[in-house]
Design a protein around this motif. Structure first.
Motif, PDB file in Angstrom:
ATOM      1  N   ALA A 513      71.597  44.947  -9.905  1.00 25.52           N
ATOM      2  CA  ALA A 513      70.435  45.605 -10.486  1.00 25.52           C
ATOM      3  C   ALA A 513      69.316  45.627  -9.452  1.00 25.52           C
ATOM      4  N   PRO A 514      68.645  46.766  -9.278  1.00 25.04           N
ATOM      5  CA  PRO A 514      67.582  46.844  -8.261  1.00 25.04           C
ATOM      6  C   PRO A 514      66.354  46.007  -8.597  1.00 25.04           C
ATOM      7  N   THR A 515      66.114  45.769  -9.887  1.00 24.41           N
ATOM      8  CA  THR A 515      64.987  44.927 -10.305  1.00 24.41           C
ATOM      9  C   THR A 515      65.469  43.942 -11.357  1.00 24.41           C
ATOM     10  N   GLN A 516      64.692  42.883 -11.544  1.00 23.12           N
ATOM     11  CA  GLN A 516      64.981  41.883 -12.565  1.00 23.12           C
ATOM     12  C   GLN A 516      63.685  41.547 -13.297  1.00 23.12           C
ATOM     13  N   PRO A 517      63.774  41.217 -14.601  1.00 23.03           N
ATOM     14  CA  PRO A 517      62.562  40.845 -15.336  1.00 23.03           C
ATOM     15  C   PRO A 517      62.068  39.464 -14.926  1.00 23.03           C
ATOM     16  N   GLU A 518      60.774  39.290 -15.003  1.00 22.53           N
ATOM     17  CA  GLU A 518      60.166  37.997 -14.660  1.00 22.53           C
ATOM     18  C   GLU A 518      58.981  37.764 -15.588  1.00 22.53           C
ATOM     19  N   SER A 519      58.992  36.635 -16.266  1.00 22.82           N
ATOM     20  CA  SER A 519      57.891  36.289 -17.154  1.00 22.82           C
ATOM     21  C   SER A 519      56.752  35.662 -16.367  1.00 22.82           C
ATOM     22  N   ALA A 520      55.530  35.914 -16.829  1.00 21.80           N
ATOM     23  CA  ALA A 520      54.368  35.299 -16.187  1.00 21.80           C
ATOM     24  C   ALA A 520      54.347  33.789 -16.401  1.00 21.80           C
ATOM     25  N   LEU A 521      55.001  33.313 -17.459  1.00 23.46           N
ATOM     26  CA  LEU A 521      55.164  31.865 -17.650  1.00 23.46           C
ATOM     27  C   LEU A 521      56.539  31.504 -17.104  1.00 23.46           C
ATOM     28  N   SER A 522      56.553  30.919 -15.935  1.00 22.22           N
ATOM     29  CA  SER A 522      57.827  30.693 -15.262  1.00 22.22           C
ATOM     30  C   SER A 522      57.820  29.385 -14.496  1.00 22.22           C
ATOM     31  N   PHE A 523      58.983  28.742 -14.475  1.00 20.75           N
ATOM     32  CA  PHE A 523      59.222  27.559 -13.650  1.00 20.75           C
ATOM     33  C   PHE A 523      60.180  27.902 -12.519  1.00 20.75           C
ATOM     34  N   ASN A 524      60.245  29.173 -12.179  1.00 22.14           N
ATOM     35  CA  ASN A 524      61.060  29.614 -11.059  1.00 22.14           C
ATOM     36  C   ASN A 524      60.560  28.941  -9.783  1.00 22.14           C
ATOM     37  N   PRO A 525      61.408  28.221  -9.065  1.00 27.38           N
ATOM     38  CA  PRO A 525      60.933  27.530  -7.853  1.00 27.38           C
ATOM     39  C   PRO A 525      60.761  28.493  -6.694  1.00 27.38           C
ATOM     40  N   LYS A 526      60.042  28.035  -5.674  1.00 25.84           N
ATOM     41  CA  LYS A 526      59.906  28.812  -4.446  1.00 25.84           C
ATOM     42  C   LYS A 526      61.274  28.935  -3.781  1.00 25.84           C
ATOM     43  N   PRO A 527      61.525  30.026  -3.076  1.00 23.94           N
ATOM     44  CA  PRO A 527      62.818  30.171  -2.378  1.00 23.94           C
ATOM     45  C   PRO A 527      63.036  29.042  -1.380  1.00 23.94           C
ATOM     46  N   LEU A 528      64.293  28.669  -1.210  1.00 23.82           N
ATOM     47  CA  LEU A 528      64.640  27.615  -0.257  1.00 23.82           C
ATOM     48  C   LEU A 528      64.605  28.148   1.165  1.00 23.82           C
ATOM     49  N   THR A 529      64.274  27.258   2.098  1.00 21.75           N
ATOM     50  CA  THR A 529      64.332  27.555   3.530  1.00 21.75           C
ATOM     51  C   THR A 529      65.070  26.402   4.209  1.00 21.75           C
TER      52      THR A 529
END
Length: 771
Positions: A513-529
């Motif tokens: 999917a070219p886009t994904q939904p994202e809620s403004a209330l989120s515990f999504n972590p920062k991307p790993l490096t």
């Protein structure tokens, strides 16, 4: 001898860092390890030559490492330690008389001592600081003086899996408070006798939340015993054995809860006036007399409902119920778990509502055929392999709606050939008409899910006060970390949801999917490096960096691949079946976000080895996906030492304000006490699985973490107030109740979790305030 030994150690370290560092650079990673490796080799040569220049050079290695480590990781002790621990220890060894005393030339002790002291100072400062901690306080005012709790259960009782049909996991009891919770003392312990067996599958777990009605507790066990206990003493009243037998193809062996029903049309004291419904792992639903555990033979066929009726591919062990069914509007609503990634020929994920008294099918909602909800006649089958509800539903009888958390279609990582209905309903929250099963609304949380991002938890229903007035809301936690706060009448967001770009590039047969939904209330972590890679030492940290660079990773929703993809948040989920707890008075929520990266690698069918046995009771390792062009190898992203490759914290407790949609605090949760050979009480922030429970006393209770404790927290700040050691893993959601003498009890089941690896047991444990 000391010089030879030191030379050898320095040279071996240098070779490892140099070769590994060169490999890492070739993959586009940090240059530090190659430079450090070369510096170690030069130091080894100087020590062998007995030159004190070695001490000067090594002091430079320490100072450079400190600067590099702070630049990469900040002042986080758990990230700094692996980078510098071995280096500082070697520096201390170089200062001993056995080495320094045998070196000649200009004295290099002072710079090396300074470097070691500098590293100790940095370590000391970092131990006093936690850059990952978010401090804050949830609002304490009572927004709703008389909140809608979702039912008429007495305050001291717990009638549903989430206490009421709303699934809030909130109790109005307030005897236990922030000020006195530390006075909790053990009240009683009961052992079910249902222990792990040698032939159990890996995912044998004890996750039940008991119900409390009157003076009795009702619970089930992993092998589907139903048990009634005296709530005040823990004494057994009765038990029933469903005799499910063992099945090697069964992926999960657990029971998260039973359901309770009071038939007002049957006189009190008559048989089956009150019932307990037991879901089993061999796909049955059994009605029992709550008074004595006898089968209620007026229900279905002699008291037993066959959940395999009308099922396609009715193979033993492929379909079963792990979670408590929901009773609402005179119906018992049942979903089921379908084995993940076994085959394309799986049973249906149909949701069915039966008459709670007779067992007659009232409606069936099959996401593969969503418009036809009339009971399917004998001889016809539901749509095979459709998205299923392996968790628990919630309901609002006033609105006449039942809310279904749906999973993904298996195989989870392969999206080719999915139907239009699967694309619409997979990994979504669905609202159905309670009386007819007709679709009222759907809110998808992942488009074209290729990552096993099921909606894993029962939605929690709560009324929220907004600028436009009081809105009936639904709070839906997801594996990817988003919390969906929706108008439960319409499905429209209360907290904003937007579409964000997502990585592309899949195997030729599939698409992303070219886009994904994202809620403004989120515990999504920062991307790993690469800087987030971790280890006990710099050596396993380097190995993790190399593997990280060898995986495909472009952030959340990186598609599966043949080379191997890093999935973060992982399949374990930021939130899993334990969900969150909400306080309907203060309109806040408490949860336990977990961060554990996984790997997945697609394997072409012609490269899949033949099966070596029929036992498939695990979602880790090779998942065969029979009938699909690819199998998949899955598992957590671990170092050669078997610990997570990403730096801690791996687990938090967190609080959010539902009125503003803001995360207010996040604190590390749990220790490595039970993760290491030595019982070390270091508060790293560990993974967990299970759910929290909130009380009106402002106290939250949570087990779940992979160290064996039940903990109490201040809901306002997230501060830990109390803990009790458990004899086994506490991967169950706690509950609370009162007895006739007015005492408030807190209860949890301690039985462990198979794939998480916590200690197995059969304990039901209760605490109450001491005098």
């Amino acid at each position: 001898m000391a010089i030879l030994f030191t030379t050898l150690i320095l040279a071996l370290i240098g070779l490892y860092l140099g070769i590994g560092g060169g490999w890492l650079i070739a993959l586009g990673g940090s240059w530090y390890y190659l430079i450090a490796g070369l510096a170690f080799l030069v130091t080894a040569f100087l020590v062998w030559r007995r030159s004190t220049t070695a001490l000067w050079l090594y002091a430079g290695i320490i100072i450079a490492t400190i600067v590099w480590a702070i630049w990469e990781a900040g002042f986080d002790w758990w990230s700094l330690g692996p980078r510098g621990g071995v280096i500082v220890l070697v520096g201390l060894w170089l200062l001993t008389p056995w080495v320094r005393g045998r070196l000649t030339g200009r004295d290099g002790r002072a710079p090396l001592i300074f470097a070691v002291l500098a590293s100790i100072a940095v370590a000391g400062y970092s131990m006093s600081d936690d850059p990952y901690d978010l401090a804050g306080s949830l609002p304490v005012e009572k927004v709703a003086e008389a909140p809608n709790l979702g039912g008429d259960a007495p305050p001291g009782e717990w009638h549903f899996y989430g206490r009421t049909q709303f699934g809030q996991r909130y109790s109005p009891l307030n005897q236990i408070t922030v000020d006195n919770v530390a006075k909790l003392e053990p009240a009683w312990t009961y052992r079910t006798g249902d222990l792990r067996r040698p032939d159990d599958v890996t995912e044998t777990t004890y996750q039940v939340t008991p119900l409390k009605v009157g003076d009795t507790l009702y619970l089930c066990t992993p092998h589907n015993l139903a048990i009634a206990l005296d709530a005040a003493t823990g004494k057994e009243k009765w038990r029933f054995d469903a005799k499910v037998g063992m099945e090697a193809a069964r992926q999960h062996q657990t029971c998260r809860g039973v359901a309770y029903y009071h038939d007002a049309k049957v006189a009190a004291g008559q048989p089956c006036a009150e019932r307990v419904y037991l879901p089993t792992s061999d796909a049955r639903l059994i009605a029992l007399d709550a008074a004595n555990g006898q089968v209620c033979e007026s229900f279905a066929e002699n008291g037993t409902l066959n959940l395999m009726a009308n099922m396609p591919y009715p193979k033993a062990g492929y379909y079963y119920s792990t979670s408590a069914p929901l009773i609402a509007g005179g119906k018992i609503i049942v979903g089921g778990a379908v084995n993940d990634n076994y085959s394309t020929q799986e049973p249906s994920g149909v949701i069915r509502a039966f008459n709670v008294e007779t067992g007659q099918l009232v409606w069936n909602w099959d996401s593969g055929n969503p418009d036809e909800t009339a009971p399917l006649p004998a001889g016809q089958e539901y749509t095979h392999n459709s998205p299923n509800m392996w968790s628990t539903a919630s309901a609002d009888e006033k609105l006449g709606l039942v809310y279904i958390p749906l999973g993904n279609q298996t195989p989870d990582q392969l999206g080719m050939g999915r139907s239009e209905n699967v694309e619409k309903f997979s990994s979504s929250i669905v609202a159905l008409d309670l009386n007819t099963g007709k679709l009222r609304w759907v809110r998808q949380t992942v488009h074209h899910d290729l990552w096993d991002m099921d909606v894993p938890a029962q939605p929690s229903l709560v009324d929220i006060t907004t600028d436009s007035g009081v809105v009936p809301a639904l709070v839906g936690p997801t594996k990817q970390g988003d919390i969906y706060v929706l108008n439960r009448e319409t499905g429209e967001p209360i907290v904003p949801v937007k579409e964000v770009p997502a990585p592309g590039g899949t195997i030729p047969e599939d698409h992303a999917a070219p886009t994904q939904p994202e809620s403004a209330l989120s515990f999504n972590p920062k991307p790993l490096t690469g800087a987030n890679m971790w280890g006990i030492t710099m050596f396993d940290q380097l190995a993790c960096r190399i593997e990280f660079r060898g995986l495909r990773y472009e952030g959340r929703y990186t598609p599966p691949s043949l080379q191997g993809t890093l999935v973060y948040p992982g399949n374990f989920g930021t939130f899993n079946w334990g969900g969150v707890a909400v306080d309907p008075v203060r309109q806040v929520m408490f949860g336990m976000p977990t961060y554990l990266a996984f790997k997945s690698q697609l394997v072409p069918r012609d490269q899949v080895p033949p099966p070596d046995d029929e036992g498939r009771g695990s979602e880790q390792g090779l998942n065969r996906n029979e009938g699909a062009p690819y199998a998949v190898i899955m598992g957590p992203f671990l170092s050669p030492l078997g610990i997570p490759c990403q730096a801690p914290p791996w687990g938090y407790v967190a609080g959010a304000d539902l009125k503003t949609g803001k995360v207010v605090y996040k604190h590390r949760n749990g220790t490595v006490m039970d993760m290491t050979p030595l019982p070390l009480p270091f508060k790293v922030g560990v993974p967990g699985i299970g759910g929290p429970m909130i009380t009106a006393g402002g106290v939250v209770f949570l087990g779940a973490a992979v160290d064996d404790y039940l903990r109490a927290y201040d809901l306002t700040t997230g501060r830990q107030l109390w803990r009790a050691r458990l004899p086994a893993g506490g991967q169950a959601t706690p509950m609370t109740y009162t007895t006739q003498d007015g005492r408030q009890f807190v209860l949890i089941v301690a039985g462990g979790h198979g794939s998480v690896g916590t200690k197995a047991g059969d304990y039901v444990m209760a605490w109450t305030l001491g005098k």
